[in-house]
Motif scaffolding. Structure first.
Motif, PDB file in Angstrom:
ATOM      1  N   ILE A  89       0.800  -1.227   0.000  1.00  0.00           N
ATOM      2  CA  ILE A  89       0.000   0.000   0.000  1.00  0.00           C
ATOM      3  C   ILE A  89       0.836   1.282   0.000  1.00  0.00           C
ATOM      4  O   ILE A  89       0.320   2.352  -0.278  1.00  0.00           O
ATOM      5  CB  ILE A  89      -0.985   0.043   1.195  1.00  0.00           C
ATOM      6  N   GLN A  91       3.016   2.784  -1.912  1.00  0.00           N
ATOM      7  CA  GLN A  91       3.093   3.643  -3.091  1.00  0.00           C
ATOM      8  C   GLN A  91       1.809   4.450  -3.326  1.00  0.00           C
ATOM      9  O   GLN A  91       1.864   5.591  -3.776  1.00  0.00           O
ATOM     10  CB  GLN A  91       3.418   2.802  -4.326  1.00  0.00           C
ATOM     11  N   ASP A  92       0.655   3.869  -3.016  1.00  0.00           N
ATOM     12  CA  ASP A  92      -0.616   4.524  -3.306  1.00  0.00           C
ATOM     13  C   ASP A  92      -1.267   5.184  -2.090  1.00  0.00           C
ATOM     14  O   ASP A  92      -2.402   5.646  -2.182  1.00  0.00           O
ATOM     15  CB  ASP A  92      -1.603   3.496  -3.890  1.00  0.00           C
ATOM     16  N   THR A  93      -0.571   5.232  -0.977  1.00  0.00           N
ATOM     17  CA  THR A  93      -1.145   5.790   0.256  1.00  0.00           C
ATOM     18  C   THR A  93      -0.549   7.165   0.541  1.00  0.00           C
ATOM     19  O   THR A  93       0.644   7.382   0.339  1.00  0.00           O
ATOM     20  CB  THR A  93      -0.862   4.843   1.448  1.00  0.00           C
ATOM     21  N   GLU A  94      -1.388   8.068   0.990  1.00  0.00           N
ATOM     22  CA  GLU A  94      -0.913   9.409   1.382  1.00  0.00           C
ATOM     23  C   GLU A  94       0.145   9.263   2.471  1.00  0.00           C
ATOM     24  O   GLU A  94       0.009   8.419   3.362  1.00  0.00           O
ATOM     25  CB  GLU A  94      -2.075  10.246   1.933  1.00  0.00           C
TER      26      GLU A  94
END
Length: 198
Positions: A89, A91-94
């Motif tokens: 997660i 790479q795509d998580t704030e």
């Protein structure tokens, strides 16, 4: 005191192998915590120097328990069964959301310090070295780690290798400034090992 790399290495060796340091003399009732500040740009050199210091200390009969906070955090994530999930997660998580997740999962009081306590109990040692401070920022803060370690790592001197500065000033108190840029809150209970008299 200002030291070049060789001078710093020699000073550290003299300090950590001295009876005064090992028996915690001159500390009053303070926790035996020491900060070894160094310029963030010297990180690779400090890793080499720390490894050399551990070897030289062993030859002098001083046992070092070398704990890397980054390695410990990976171990905690793996043991809790979420390392792969975090990697997926990431790479795509704030960043703020990921930081919050890691701060909860790696909470010093609930997770980090109990693991460190196990390592302290399992490994005979005279000194504890803590490294990996820069690698675990911002989800673990050095002052928070030290505050939570006070009850666990009090039998042997503990040296935190800190990529930044540790300053004491009458007006502002003591502060840990990570990478020489980030003010990491006030921490009063440690001594600057570079100022330690043998």
């Amino acid at each position: 005191m200002m030291f070049d790399r060789k001078g710093r290495a020699e000073h550290l060796f003299k300090v950590v192998t001295s009876q005064r340091f090992l028996t915690k003399q001159g500390l009053g009732n303070e926790v035996p915590f020491f900060i070894c500040p160094y310029a963030a740009a010297d990180g690779m050199a400090m890793d080499e120097d720390r490894a050399d210091l551990i070897t030289r200390s062993a030859h002098a009969g001083v046992r070092v328990l070398d704990l890397n906070l980054y390695d410990i955090t990976l171990q905690i994530l793996a043991e809790r069964g979420i390392l792969e999930q975090v990697l997926e997660i990431e790479q795509d998580t704030e960043k703020a959301e990921l930081k919050e997740l890691l701060q909860g999962v790696l909470d010093p009081q609930a997770h980090l310090v109990p693991m460190v306590a196990e390592m302290i109990k399992a490994t005979p040692h005279d000194i504890i070295f803590l490294s990996g401070v820069g690698e675990v920022y911002p989800y673990l803060r050095s002052h928070n780690v030290l505050n939570n370690l006070q009850s666990t790592a009090k039998e042997a001197p503990t040296v935190m290798f800190f990529p930044g500065s540790y300053t004491h000033a009458l007006a502002t108190g003591a502060s840990l400034d990570l990478f020489g840029l980030l003010h990491d809150d006030k921490y009063y209970r440690a001594f600057n090992i570079m100022n330690y008299e043998v």
